[in-house]
Design an enzyme around this catalytic site. Structure first.
Site, PDB file in Angstrom:
ATOM      1  N   GLU A   1      -7.115  -4.094   5.207  1.00 38.98           N
ATOM      2  CA  GLU A   1      -6.255  -4.219   4.309  1.00 38.98           C
ATOM      3  C   GLU A   1      -5.337  -5.370   4.251  1.00 38.98           C
ATOM      4  O   GLU A   1      -4.537  -5.711   5.538  1.00 38.98           O
ATOM      5  CB  GLU A   1      -5.277  -3.105   4.262  1.00 38.98           C
ATOM      6  CG  GLU A   1      -4.202  -2.841   3.263  1.00 38.98           C
ATOM      7  CD  GLU A   1      -3.231  -2.050   3.287  1.00 38.98           C
ATOM      8  OE1 GLU A   1      -2.213  -1.724   2.567  1.00 38.98           O
ATOM      9  OE2 GLU A   1      -3.151  -1.149   4.169  1.00 38.98           O
TER      10      GLU A   1
ATOM     11  N   LYS B   1      -4.667  -1.690  -6.058  1.00 37.28           N
ATOM     12  CA  LYS B   1      -4.511  -0.520  -5.678  1.00 37.28           C
ATOM     13  C   LYS B   1      -3.766   0.464  -6.876  1.00 37.28           C
ATOM     14  O   LYS B   1      -2.887  -0.198  -7.421  1.00 37.28           O
ATOM     15  CB  LYS B   1      -3.644  -0.322  -4.380  1.00 37.28           C
ATOM     16  CG  LYS B   1      -3.264   0.800  -3.591  1.00 37.28           C
ATOM     17  CD  LYS B   1      -2.708   0.660  -2.160  1.00 37.28           C
ATOM     18  CE  LYS B   1      -2.441   1.703  -1.610  1.00 37.28           C
ATOM     19  NZ  LYS B   1      -1.717   1.775  -0.347  1.00 37.28           N
TER      20      LYS B   1
ATOM     21  N   CYS C   1      -5.872   1.955   1.816  1.00 36.63           N
ATOM     22  CA  CYS C   1      -5.032   2.741   2.750  1.00 36.63           C
ATOM     23  C   CYS C   1      -5.088   4.101   2.378  1.00 36.63           C
ATOM     24  O   CYS C   1      -6.367   4.715   2.358  1.00 36.63           O
ATOM     25  CB  CYS C   1      -3.635   2.224   2.639  1.00 36.63           C
ATOM     26  SG  CYS C   1      -2.568   2.582   4.013  1.00 36.63           S
TER      27      CYS C   1
END
Length: 565
Positions: free
Chosen positions: A325, A392, A445
């Site tokens: 990430e 995301k 994540c």
């Protein structure tokens, strides 16, 4: 004879403990609930001491017993007041149990506030206590609901399992949700036990777990049957349920072991996709320093191209390199020189999947002024072109977005990430096509902790790629807990997962949740491993939490069928 004496001694000890716990009053009762919840954390990663739940959950049941007989059968003029007292008492016991569980299970969150201690250390005591206090509301509500239908014997264990799991599910969905450290995650201590997630999902594992681990509380201090005429009969009645629960646990393990034994071993073929997962182990305090950018880029390029014992020829045409990430502290799409360096590193036909921050200008503003930002994932081909982008969609509150950020920032409160304001939300989950490889479901994540939202329901991918940065949490239990949830997602969906973490734990996980290769926490290195093949969609992949709902309905039917008449 010796066996009879042993059973009698076991029964006597169980009876004594149950009565003493149930007789606790006032602060002693709440302190016992707090300690029981705190000890329950030992069943979670990285310790994985599942037997502790056979102690802590019976204690929870006996503490609830101490509030009196079943609230549903209280009679008399003061019945309403008595029921209210029982419900309030049940909520208090459950809250203190949950507060201990979340306080020690989530203490690692405090590490993030020490990365820039001069700015955020002052908020750490509030974060590590207020979040557990808020999450404990769900456990308090669960035990209050259980007390509302508290019935004798094993029935009260079933009511606790139903109410607990209802509020676990709500915890995973209310206010964006936070389904971290579900009780069912204790089953990740065994590869065989966690196979049942393919049928029930993680929430269903919690239901099964509570039915088993709370079984020693079958002895009910307030509901001894009046027609028991011998100690031998009472021993059989009381001990048969815990022994049956242990037998059920063994059968669950055996069923999972049979599933694993029937699994075909993955043998790489020349056409298989070869993964190279890069774990650079860059401290969070250095990651965003402008003077470190060139060195960090050089480290990634070098680790991605160097030969290894598993890949002595280096990258091949079927290789996919995965970086973590926000691997580079730049806007990758706006750095042509970096994309050019990546193209020189990748052989023809190879791909790079990497996390990156993405910025966009306002639709009606100048092109060089970025006003919207995303925590993104890019796929870059060997020509240095970005061929796929993912933004995301499940952001971390106070980490990636700040609720009412304009007002809160005006009084000096900021989120932990560097950008002012908040990240914007992308569409998701998506299935990302990859040339020369199975399509992938990208997750960034903690998006992977949500069981029902890891793949696109209409277009099933061939694998899941999860990039993360757990450097925020140091050497705590947080990265281990995160990894256990990744393994459960693999079992639930029947999909392999490639996980790249900045400081660890990076891993390749097969569709049975088994770790095929990994890099230890806080170490630098790469993983070279062929991408495992996906399984056919599991029952959970097809039906989601509906099967979990059926389990709860079956439990409710059991309560109704066997309730005292």
């Amino acid at each position: 004879m010796n066996a009879d004496r042993g059973l009698t001694a076991l029964f006597s000890a169980l009876e004594r403990v149950a009565r003493e716990v149930a007789l606790l009053r006032s602060w002693r009762r709440l302190l016992a609930a707090f300690f029981a919840g705190s000890l329950s954390v030992l069943a979670l990663p990285p310790i994985h001491f599942l037997p502790i739940l056979f102690v802590t959950f019976p204690v929870l049941v006996w503490l609830l017993d101490g509030l009196g007989g079943p609230a549903s059968v209280v009679l008399g003029e003061d019945a309403t007041a008595t029921r209210r007292r029982m419900l309030r008492g049940g909520a208090a016991i459950g809250w203190w149990f949950g507060f201990g569980y979340f306080l020690f299970g989530l203490h690692w969150i405090g590490y993030a506030f020490m990365v820039e201690a001069e700015k955020f250390a002052i908020f750490m005591p509030f974060a590590i206590t207020l979040l557990p206090a808020g999450l404990a509301i769900f456990t308090g509500a669960a035990t209050a609901l259980a007390r509302a239908v508290w019935l004798p014997g094993y029935l009260r264990i079933v009511s606790l399992a139903i109410s607990w799991c209802i509020f676990e599910w709500l915890r995973g969905h209310v206010l964006t949700g936070f389904p971290w450290n579900l009780i069912g995650e204790s089953f990740t201590a065994s590869d065989a036990l966690m196979q049942w997630a393919a049928l029930t999902g993680a929430y269903g594992l919690s239901f099964i777990a509570i039915l088993i681990v709370a079984a020693p509380a079958f002895f009910d201090p307030h509901a001894r049957a009046a027609d028991i005429h011998s100690v031998r009969l009472s021993i059989r009645e009381v001990l048969v349920v815990p022994f049956a629960a242990l037998a059920a646990l063994v059968l669950l393990w055996a069923g999972g072991a049979m599933r694993l034994a029937a699994a075909e071993p993955h043998v790489a073929s020349p056409d298989d996709v070869m993964l190279r997962i890069v774990q650079p182990n860059i401290p969070q305090t250095q990651k965003w320093r402008p003077e470190s950018r060139i060195a960090i880029l050089g480290q990634f390029l070098r680790m991605s191209s160097d030969p290894t014992p598993e890949a002595p020829q280096g990258l091949g045409p079927h290789s996919i390199v995965v970086w973590p990430e926000s691997a580079l502290s730049i806007f990758l799409a706006r750095e042509p020189y970096v994309l050019s360096a990546i193209s020189r590193m990748l052989p023809k036909g190879a791909l790079l999947i990497t996390g990156s921050v993405r910025g966009e200008p306002s639709p009606d503003g100048p092109a060089d002024k970025l006003e919207r930002f995303y925590n993104s994932l890019y796929t870059v081909d060997s020509d240095g072109k970005i061929i796929a982008t993912y933004d995301k969609f499940h952001l971390v509150p106070f980490g990636e977005y700040l609720p009412y950020h304009r007002w809160l920032e005006s009084i000096g409160l900021h989120k932990l990430t560097k950008l002012q304001g908040s990240f914007d939300v992308g569409p998701g989950p998506i299935t990302m096509p990859l040339p020369g490889a199975p399509s992938a479901s990208p997750l960034i994540c903690y998006e992977i902790i949500f069981p029902e939202a890891v793949v696109n329901a209409t277009k099933r991918p061939g694998w899941i790629v999860n990039v993360t940065n757990d450097a925020w949490f140091g050497s705590s239990s947080g990265p281990y807990q995160h990894l256990s949830q990744v393994r459960l997602r693999a079992v639930e969906q029947g999909l392999p997962i490639a996980r790249a973490a900045n400081t660890g734990i990076s891993a390749v996980i097969d569709p049975y949740g088994r770790i095929l290769a990994q890099r230890a926490l806080n170490t630098a290195g790469v993983i070279d491993y062929p991408l495992p093949h996906a399984l056919a969609p599991t029952p959970y992949a097809r039906f989601g939490d509906w099967l979990f709902g059926l389990l709860l309905l079956a439990g409710a039917g059991f309560l109704y069928a066997f309730r005292p008449r």
